[in-house]
Design a protein around this motif. Structure first.
Motif, PDB file in Angstrom:
ATOM      1  N   ASN A  77      52.190  29.470  46.724  1.00 59.66           N
ATOM      2  CA  ASN A  77      51.189  30.456  46.356  1.00 59.66           C
ATOM      3  C   ASN A  77      51.339  31.643  47.303  1.00 59.66           C
ATOM      4  N   VAL A  78      51.521  32.851  46.757  1.00 63.17           N
ATOM      5  CA  VAL A  78      51.731  34.004  47.626  1.00 63.17           C
ATOM      6  C   VAL A  78      50.444  34.468  48.296  1.00 63.17           C
ATOM      7  N   VAL A  79      49.298  33.927  47.881  1.00 60.29           N
ATOM      8  CA  VAL A  79      48.039  34.278  48.535  1.00 60.29           C
ATOM      9  C   VAL A  79      47.922  33.411  49.781  1.00 60.29           C
ATOM     10  N   SER A  80      48.347  33.928  50.906  1.00 58.94           N
ATOM     11  CA  SER A  80      48.397  33.169  52.145  1.00 58.94           C
ATOM     12  C   SER A  80      47.071  33.260  52.891  1.00 58.94           C
ATOM     13  N   GLY A  81      47.010  32.574  54.049  1.00 56.11           N
ATOM     14  CA  GLY A  81      45.819  32.654  54.882  1.00 56.11           C
ATOM     15  C   GLY A  81      45.561  34.070  55.359  1.00 56.11           C
ATOM     16  N   ALA A  82      46.654  34.801  55.648  1.00 57.21           N
ATOM     17  CA  ALA A  82      46.511  36.198  56.072  1.00 57.21           C
ATOM     18  C   ALA A  82      45.922  37.053  54.953  1.00 57.21           C
ATOM     19  N   ASP A  83      46.325  36.767  53.705  1.00 54.59           N
ATOM     20  CA  ASP A  83      45.778  37.499  52.555  1.00 54.59           C
ATOM     21  C   ASP A  83      44.274  37.257  52.436  1.00 54.59           C
ATOM     22  N   GLN A  84      43.881  36.007  52.589  1.00 60.04           N
ATOM     23  CA  GLN A  84      42.461  35.671  52.483  1.00 60.04           C
ATOM     24  C   GLN A  84      41.663  36.331  53.598  1.00 60.04           C
ATOM     25  N   ALA A  85      42.238  36.361  54.815  1.00 62.38           N
ATOM     26  CA  ALA A  85      41.561  37.012  55.937  1.00 62.38           C
ATOM     27  C   ALA A  85      41.403  38.501  55.675  1.00 62.38           C
ATOM     28  N   ALA A  86      42.439  39.118  55.091  1.00 57.91           N
ATOM     29  CA  ALA A  86      42.370  40.547  54.775  1.00 57.91           C
ATOM     30  C   ALA A  86      41.276  40.823  53.744  1.00 57.91           C
ATOM     31  N   THR A  87      41.144  39.921  52.768  1.00 53.74           N
ATOM     32  CA  THR A  87      40.109  40.086  51.745  1.00 53.74           C
ATOM     33  C   THR A  87      38.717  39.978  52.351  1.00 53.74           C
ATOM     34  N   ILE A  88      38.544  39.005  53.246  1.00 56.13           N
ATOM     35  CA  ILE A  88      37.243  38.831  53.908  1.00 56.13           C
ATOM     36  C   ILE A  88      36.899  40.060  54.749  1.00 56.13           C
ATOM     37  N   ALA A  89      37.892  40.573  55.479  1.00 55.81           N
ATOM     38  CA  ALA A  89      37.667  41.758  56.308  1.00 55.81           C
ATOM     39  C   ALA A  89      37.305  42.963  55.453  1.00 55.81           C
ATOM     40  N   LEU A  90      37.994  43.128  54.328  1.00 51.41           N
ATOM     41  CA  LEU A  90      37.713  44.250  53.434  1.00 51.41           C
ATOM     42  C   LEU A  90      36.287  44.165  52.898  1.00 51.41           C
ATOM     43  N   GLU A  91      35.885  42.978  52.485  1.00 51.70           N
ATOM     44  CA  GLU A  91      34.523  42.811  51.964  1.00 51.70           C
ATOM     45  C   GLU A  91      33.495  43.090  53.051  1.00 51.70           C
ATOM     46  N   ALA A  92      33.809  42.711  54.301  1.00 52.20           N
ATOM     47  CA  ALA A  92      32.887  42.975  55.403  1.00 52.20           C
ATOM     48  C   ALA A  92      32.711  44.478  55.622  1.00 52.20           C
ATOM     49  N   VAL A  93      33.821  45.237  55.488  1.00 49.78           N
ATOM     50  CA  VAL A  93      33.740  46.694  55.639  1.00 49.78           C
ATOM     51  C   VAL A  93      32.886  47.293  54.523  1.00 49.78           C
ATOM     52  N   ILE A  94      33.100  46.816  53.293  1.00 46.31           N
ATOM     53  CA  ILE A  94      32.333  47.341  52.162  1.00 46.31           C
ATOM     54  C   ILE A  94      30.842  47.075  52.346  1.00 46.31           C
ATOM     55  N   ILE A  95      30.514  45.848  52.731  1.00 46.74           N
ATOM     56  CA  ILE A  95      29.094  45.485  52.922  1.00 46.74           C
ATOM     57  C   ILE A  95      28.506  46.263  54.094  1.00 46.74           C
ATOM     58  N   GLY A  96      29.304  46.394  55.177  1.00 42.50           N
ATOM     59  CA  GLY A  96      28.808  47.109  56.345  1.00 42.50           C
ATOM     60  C   GLY A  96      28.531  48.572  56.061  1.00 42.50           C
ATOM     61  N   LEU A  97      29.475  49.247  55.410  1.00 41.38           N
ATOM     62  CA  LEU A  97      29.274  50.660  55.080  1.00 41.38           C
ATOM     63  C   LEU A  97      28.151  50.826  54.066  1.00 41.38           C
ATOM     64  N   GLY A  98      28.105  49.901  53.081  1.00 45.19           N
ATOM     65  CA  GLY A  98      27.036  49.981  52.088  1.00 45.19           C
ATOM     66  C   GLY A  98      25.672  49.779  52.721  1.00 45.19           C
ATOM     67  N   GLY A  99      25.592  48.834  53.678  1.00 47.68           N
ATOM     68  CA  GLY A  99      24.325  48.593  54.366  1.00 47.68           C
ATOM     69  C   GLY A  99      23.907  49.789  55.202  1.00 47.68           C
TER      70      GLY A  99
END
Length: 241
Positions: free
Chosen positions: A4-26
């Motif tokens: 599966n090309v979705v590695s642990g690093a990919d998942q971490a990047a997705t979590i970080a991106l969502e955190a930025v979106i939520i943080g800026l939105g908040g």
């Protein structure tokens, strides 16, 4: 590509991106209060952005792997073509022609089809990755400007809440525009899928498939042609000069 090309690093990047979106939105929601416009930013538009503005890391990784496969297929097909071209120097006759035709149609042409498929898929992954990265940064900058605008609106006196509503309304339209662009990116992948289908059809002409697996019998040279190749009378070997 068994992994599966979705590695642990990919998942971490997705979590970080969502955190930025939520943080800026908040932050935008807080800056927009007490006008009430902040509720719109946090309760509706920001969750929509989280669901649609996705990480580009998995697509970049997939692009790299497909590019590597394309290079391997190209190298192998090139080597086989060169070897096939050297056959005439040591072997002539009916058996030689059958062997060369088999190698071309059953091995080299399918490898070429696989290379085209890999290139097409790589290009599609790269396009999506670049598009998602660009749209994320556009969203981040746009949201940052909206935050600055809401803070500045505090100096607007009684008109401040109206200014904030105008800013949040423009920001919401901006976010929807980004999401529309993301949808367009994914629809563009349909064109890539069509090209992939063409490559797969070329591959099937070389090998028959049973389900998702290559039918081993279809890769064999066949009894009639095997007899031609194995019959010494058809060899007509000539000494190499």
């Amino acid at each position: 590509m068994g992994e599966n090309v979705v590695s642990g690093a990919d998942q971490a990047a997705t979590i970080a991106l969502e955190a930025v979106i939520i943080g800026l939105g908040g932050t935008l929601a807080v800056a927009a209060e007490p006008s009430g416009a902040g509720a719109l930013a946090m309760a509706f538009v920001t969750p929509v952005a989280v669901m649609n503005v996705r990480s580009w890391a998995p697509f970049q990784e997939a692009d790299d792997k497909w590019t590597g496969l394309a290079e391997e297929f190209s190298e192998l097909a090139g080597k086989l073509s060169r070897l096939n071209g050297e056959v005439d120097g040591i072997w002539k006759g009916a058996g030689s022609e059958v062997f060369k035709n088999f190698l071309t149609t059953k091995v080299v042409e399918p490898l070429d089809a696989l290379q085209k498929l890999a290139i097409t898929t790589s290009s599609g992954c790269n396009t999506v990755a670049d598009g998602l990265e660009t749209l994320f940064w556009a969203w981040s900058v746009g949201t940052g400007l909206a935050i600055v605008g809401c803070i500045a609106a505090n100096a607007g006196g009684p008109a401040g809440p109206a200014f904030k509503w105008a800013i949040i309304g423009s920001w919401a339209a901006f976010v929807l525009g980004i999401i529309t662009a993301i949808v367009g990116l994914m629809q563009g992948m349909r064109g890539a899928n069509s090209a992939i289908g063409t490559a797969v059809a070329q591959l099937k002409r070389g090998f028959e498939l049973t389900g998702e697996k290559v039918d081993a019998e279809s890769a064999k040279i066949g009894d009639r042609y095997r007899d031609i190749v194995s019959n010494p009378e058809n060899w007509n070997k000539e000494p190499v000069t």
